[in-house]
Design an enzyme around this catalytic site. Structure first.
Site: not given
Ligand code: PLP
Length: 376
Positions: A69, A178, A236, A322
């Protein structure tokens, strides 16, 4: 152990694992190779792309696989900035994930002006508040579809239509990480130009995601090198991961109604089991997606409660994964206007198809007991 942190990541479904296995071992061809090994890998990518496209209402050619993401979001924001023809203004919201907010901070260092729309008193982002901030030099509006901390659903399609009515050249990105497993999506109907997805929130593997780039959008690649992904993302491909992502969304597509019913049942059972405990308030709006329930436990520090829950075998979190490792209070709950005390006393529980009603009820009972004990 009771795992109630599914907004952070979900367990890989056994069917997904099974689909991936050949591509981790014997089917090791490089999809760019023209021999039989390569063609087999390329066919697997095509299948996964078609599975995702059919699930989100896009053409397969509009989907570019990424490492997750965060990379998809980064590519959407940067790629549209690079193609903006000198326009340097971006509008986003205070409720976004750090993948958006911190990418905006980085864009600022490159001369981009970023306007952040705050939610109204009810914690919701108003369409008119976004429209008001859009100017002729705005190249992008980025609004998430579902908030990862509260489950709140944002009016992305209404915003996309309204901002384009005001400034037809503006493009719209939505972080749909989400939303993928919780909202029925139809990108062609949505009026968004870019959308970001991630595999590991929908029973797929980590380290794989996708960026939707609507046909005809203004966008430039950020990652250069090979010609993979129609020259939109060099490198790749993570074949096994992409196969797993495809298998994961295919499963969800097939079992959608039952899946959503199950998750609603879990959320309601959990909330029911908390009833009777005083000083418990829902931070998630009533119309939030069912997979996320954010709760304020008056008088109980969330870090202490989370530690005690962990010791008792219950995994939850105090917001996005995070920021959970830091002592920073949730920027989302702060933006919703909650006082600092409430922000620091709130916990997110999030559910998946691997949870049972008995298990989540037990999780809520354990939470109730610990809250009562901590209050004493
Ligand atoms: N955006 C949202 C709303 C998320 O909940 C997350 C995941 O924590 C992300 C972005 C980031 O995704 P990824 O962990 O695949 O980088």
């Amino acid at each position: 152990m009771i795992y109630l942190d599914n907004a952070a990541t979900t367990q890989v479904h056994p069917d997904v694992f099974e689909a991936m296995q050949p591509y981790l071992a014997l089917q090791y061809g490089n999809p760019s190779s023209i021999h039989a090994f390569g063609r087999a890998a390329k066919a697997a990518l095509d299948k996964a792309r078609a599975q995702l496209a059919s699930f989100v209402g896009a053409y397969p050619q509009e989907l570019t696989f990424t490492s997750g993401g965060t990379e998809a979001i980064h590519a959407a924001l940067f790629g549209s900035f690079l193609a903006s023809g000198g326009r340097k203004h971006l509008v986003t919201t205070a409720l976004e994930h750090h993948a958006v907010l911190h990418t905006c901070d980085f864009l600022r260092t490159l001369g981009c002006e970023v306007t952040i729309v705050e939610p109204a008193a009810d914690g919701r982002i108003r369409v008119e508040d976004v429209v008001e901030r859009v100017r002729p030099d705005t190249f992008l509006v980025s609004v998430m579809a579902v908030n990862n901390e509260t489950g709140a659903v944002l009016p992305v399609t209404d915003i996309a239509r309204a901002v384009k009515e005001k400034v037809p050249t503006v493009q719209v990105h939505s972080d749909m990480v989400q939303a993928l497993g919780t909202l029925r999506l139809d990108l062609h109907e949505s009026a968004v130009d870019f959308a970001s997805f991630s595999g590991h929130k929908v029973y797929g593997p980590k380290g794989v995601g996708a960026l939707y780039i609507r046909k005809g959008s203004n966008w430039k690649a950020v990652l250069h090198g090979g010609a993979q992904e129609r020259e939109r993302r060099a490198g790749t491909e993570n074949v096994a991961g992409i196969v797993g992502f495809g298998a994961a969304v295919h499963r969800l597509h097939e079992h959608w109604d039952a899946h959503i019913r199950h998750i609603i049942g879990l959320r309601d059972a959990f909330w029911r089991a908390l009833q009777g405990l005083p000083g418990v308030t829902r931070n998630s709006p009533q119309d939030a997606v069912p997979s996320i329930l954010n709760v304020w436990f008056e008088g109980v520090r969330s870090d202490t409660l989370l530690m005690r829950l962990d010791m008792a075998g219950v995994a939850a979190s105090a917001g996005s994964a995070c920021t959970a490792g830091s002592l920073e209070p949730s920027h989302v709950l702060q933006a919703c206007g909650y006082p600092d005390e409430r922000v620091r006393q709130s916990i997110r529980f999030s559910f998946s198809e691997f949870n049972s009603e008995e298990e989540v009820t037990r999780g809520a009972e354990i939470t109730r007991d610990i809250v009562q004990e901590l209050r004493r």
